[in-house]
Enzyme design. Structure first.
Site, PDB file in Angstrom:
ATOM      1  N   GLY A 248     129.648   8.653 -43.439  1.00  0.00           N
ATOM      2  CA  GLY A 248     128.449   7.840 -43.615  1.00  0.00           C
ATOM      3  C   GLY A 248     128.376   7.057 -44.911  1.00  0.00           C
TER       4      GLY A 248
ATOM      5  N   ARG B 113     128.104   9.722 -19.786  1.00  0.00           N
ATOM      6  CA  ARG B 113     127.774   8.938 -20.990  1.00  0.00           C
ATOM      7  C   ARG B 113     126.316   8.506 -21.001  1.00  0.00           C
ATOM      8  NH1 ARG B 113     132.068   7.262 -24.143  1.00  0.00           N
ATOM      9  NH2 ARG B 113     134.105   7.479 -23.169  1.00  0.00           N
TER      10      ARG B 113
ATOM     11  N   MET C  34     131.467   6.820 -33.390  1.00  0.00           N
ATOM     12  CA  MET C  34     132.737   6.805 -32.670  1.00  0.00           C
ATOM     13  C   MET C  34     132.599   7.084 -31.169  1.00  0.00           C
ATOM     14  SD  MET C  34     134.647   5.930 -35.089  1.00  0.00           S
ATOM     15  CE  MET C  34     136.323   6.176 -34.502  1.00  0.00           C
ATOM     16  N   ARG C  35     131.544   6.571 -30.546  1.00  0.00           N
ATOM     17  CA  ARG C  35     131.406   6.678 -29.099  1.00  0.00           C
ATOM     18  C   ARG C  35     131.337   5.278 -28.501  1.00  0.00           C
ATOM     19  NH1 ARG C  35     133.298  10.960 -27.566  1.00  0.00           N
ATOM     20  NH2 ARG C  35     132.285  10.763 -25.549  1.00  0.00           N
ATOM     21  N   ILE C  36     131.995   5.100 -27.364  1.00  0.00           N
ATOM     22  CA  ILE C  36     131.859   3.845 -26.632  1.00  0.00           C
ATOM     23  C   ILE C  36     130.516   3.885 -25.907  1.00  0.00           C
ATOM     24  CG2 ILE C  36     132.767   2.552 -24.660  1.00  0.00           C
ATOM     25  CD1 ILE C  36     135.569   3.408 -25.645  1.00  0.00           C
ATOM     26  N   LEU C  37     129.785   2.790 -25.971  1.00  0.00           N
ATOM     27  CA  LEU C  37     128.438   2.749 -25.394  1.00  0.00           C
ATOM     28  C   LEU C  37     128.462   2.036 -24.045  1.00  0.00           C
ATOM     29  CD1 LEU C  37     126.644   1.845 -28.721  1.00  0.00           C
ATOM     30  CD2 LEU C  37     126.557   4.049 -27.531  1.00  0.00           C
TER      31      LEU C  37
ATOM     32  N   ASN D 237     126.926  -3.673 -35.636  1.00  0.00           N
ATOM     33  CA  ASN D 237     128.030  -2.761 -35.954  1.00  0.00           C
ATOM     34  C   ASN D 237     128.840  -3.345 -37.104  1.00  0.00           C
ATOM     35  OD1 ASN D 237     129.954  -0.581 -35.505  1.00  0.00           O
ATOM     36  ND2 ASN D 237     131.310  -2.109 -34.593  1.00  0.00           N
TER      37      ASN D 237
ATOM     38  N   HIS E 193     132.707  -3.481 -38.505  1.00  0.00           N
ATOM     39  CA  HIS E 193     134.078  -3.233 -38.053  1.00  0.00           C
ATOM     40  C   HIS E 193     135.039  -3.597 -39.186  1.00  0.00           C
ATOM     41  CE1 HIS E 193     137.348  -2.711 -35.244  1.00  0.00           C
ATOM     42  NE2 HIS E 193     137.862  -3.842 -35.677  1.00  0.00           N
TER      43      HIS E 193
ATOM     44  N   GLU F 269     132.671  -3.805 -46.943  1.00  0.00           N
ATOM     45  CA  GLU F 269     131.747  -3.290 -45.928  1.00  0.00           C
ATOM     46  C   GLU F 269     130.411  -2.909 -46.561  1.00  0.00           C
ATOM     47  OE1 GLU F 269     133.219  -0.348 -43.154  1.00  0.00           O
ATOM     48  OE2 GLU F 269     135.283  -0.882 -43.614  1.00  0.00           O
TER      49      GLU F 269
HETATM   50  C1  GRF Z   1     134.137   2.183 -41.579  1.00  0.00           C
HETATM   51  O1  GRF Z   1     135.377   1.688 -41.994  1.00  0.00           O
HETATM   52  C2  GRF Z   1     133.567   1.339 -40.471  1.00  0.00           C
HETATM   53  O2  GRF Z   1     133.869  -0.010 -40.606  1.00  0.00           O
HETATM   54  C3  GRF Z   1     134.249   1.907 -39.263  1.00  0.00           C
HETATM   55  O3  GRF Z   1     134.297   3.301 -39.500  1.00  0.00           O
HETATM   56  C4  GRF Z   1     134.283   3.537 -40.897  1.00  0.00           C
HETATM   57  C5  GRF Z   1     133.125   4.436 -41.167  1.00  0.00           C
HETATM   58  O4  GRF Z   1     133.071   4.838 -42.507  1.00  0.00           O
HETATM   59  N1  GRF Z   1     133.560   1.518 -38.075  1.00  0.00           N
HETATM   60  P1  GRF Z   1     131.747   5.467 -43.092  1.00  0.00           P
HETATM   61  O5  GRF Z   1     131.385   6.662 -42.211  1.00  0.00           O
HETATM   62  O6  GRF Z   1     130.683   4.427 -43.088  1.00  0.00           O
HETATM   63  O7  GRF Z   1     132.107   5.907 -44.476  1.00  0.00           O
END
Ligand code: GRF
Length: 195
Positions: A14, A68, A93-96, A110, A112, A177
């Site tokens: 997180g 799901r 980490m789940r596909i919606l 999201n 990425h 990010e």
């Molecule tokens: C990040 O690199 C995000 O872009 C990807 O998963 C990672 C999550 O990292 N989707 P965190 O849990 O926010 O530290």
């Protein structure tokens, strides 16, 4: 100004969630992080959020087997109970399913770790290095039924440096990010406030 109520969905440490929480402390920020929801019991980010006094919830996808939508209906109930306006996926980490995505159309974003449309999916840093890419980066985008395919809100590039490993490149991208996700949420939340 009524601040939009945001849920951050996580599966792990997180760090992007933490960046959103920090940004939302600014008095002029148009959104508040009202809820952090994890599909993984004990995900690191849950403790971070709780220490900030933010409501947390866990909906363990394993309890729903292959169904799901049943998992998503359970999440939806939590989101509605918390009167959530905007959902931010942050390492979720789940596909919606199209059902859930449809419920949040235009209100779910999201982050990425790649310059979409390049490198959708997993292991983006290793794949960029293997290709000899000279730049890489991060993208915040709207969530649509196709994975990592929605409209881009913000994107920022970093250089790939000689000697980079997937880990060193990931660290450089992660700094981006943490900067662009709060900016993108500010943009989206402001847009809603004006509607
Ligand atoms: C990040 O690199 C995000 O872009 C990807 O998963 C990672 C999550 O990292 N989707 P965190 O849990 O926010 O530290």
């Amino acid at each position: 100004m009524s601040r939009k109520r945001v849920a951050v969905l996580i599966s792990g440490r997180g760090s992007n969630m933490a960046a959103l929480i920090e940004a939302a402390k600014a008095v002029d920020y148009p959104a508040e992080i009202a809820l952090v929801l994890s599909n993984v019991p004990g995900a690191g980010g849950l403790a971070v959020a709780a220490a900030e006094g933010i409501a947390t919830a866990t909906v363990d996808h394993r309890a729903y087997g292959r169904d799901r939508e049943a998992f998503e209906r359970a999440m939806q109930a939590v989101l509605e109970a918390q009167r959530i306006d905007i959902v931010c996926l942050a390492g979720f980490m789940r596909i919606l399913t199209p059902w859930f995505v449809g419920r949040w159309e235009g209100r779910m974003i999201n982050i990425h770790p790649a310059l979409l449309p390049a490198y959708k999916g997993l292991d983006t840093h290793a794949r960029a290095l293997a290709d000899g890419a000279t730049e890489h980066g991060a993208t915040v985008h709207f969530v649509t039924p196709g994975m990592d395919e929605g409209e881009t809100i913000l994107q920022e590039a970093v250089p790939v440096l000689p000697g980079d490993t997937a880990e060193s490149l990931a660290r450089r991208v992660l700094e981006v990010e943490h900067r662009i996700y709060p900016q993108a949420l500010r943009m989206i939340a402001t847009e809603y406030t004006l509607l």
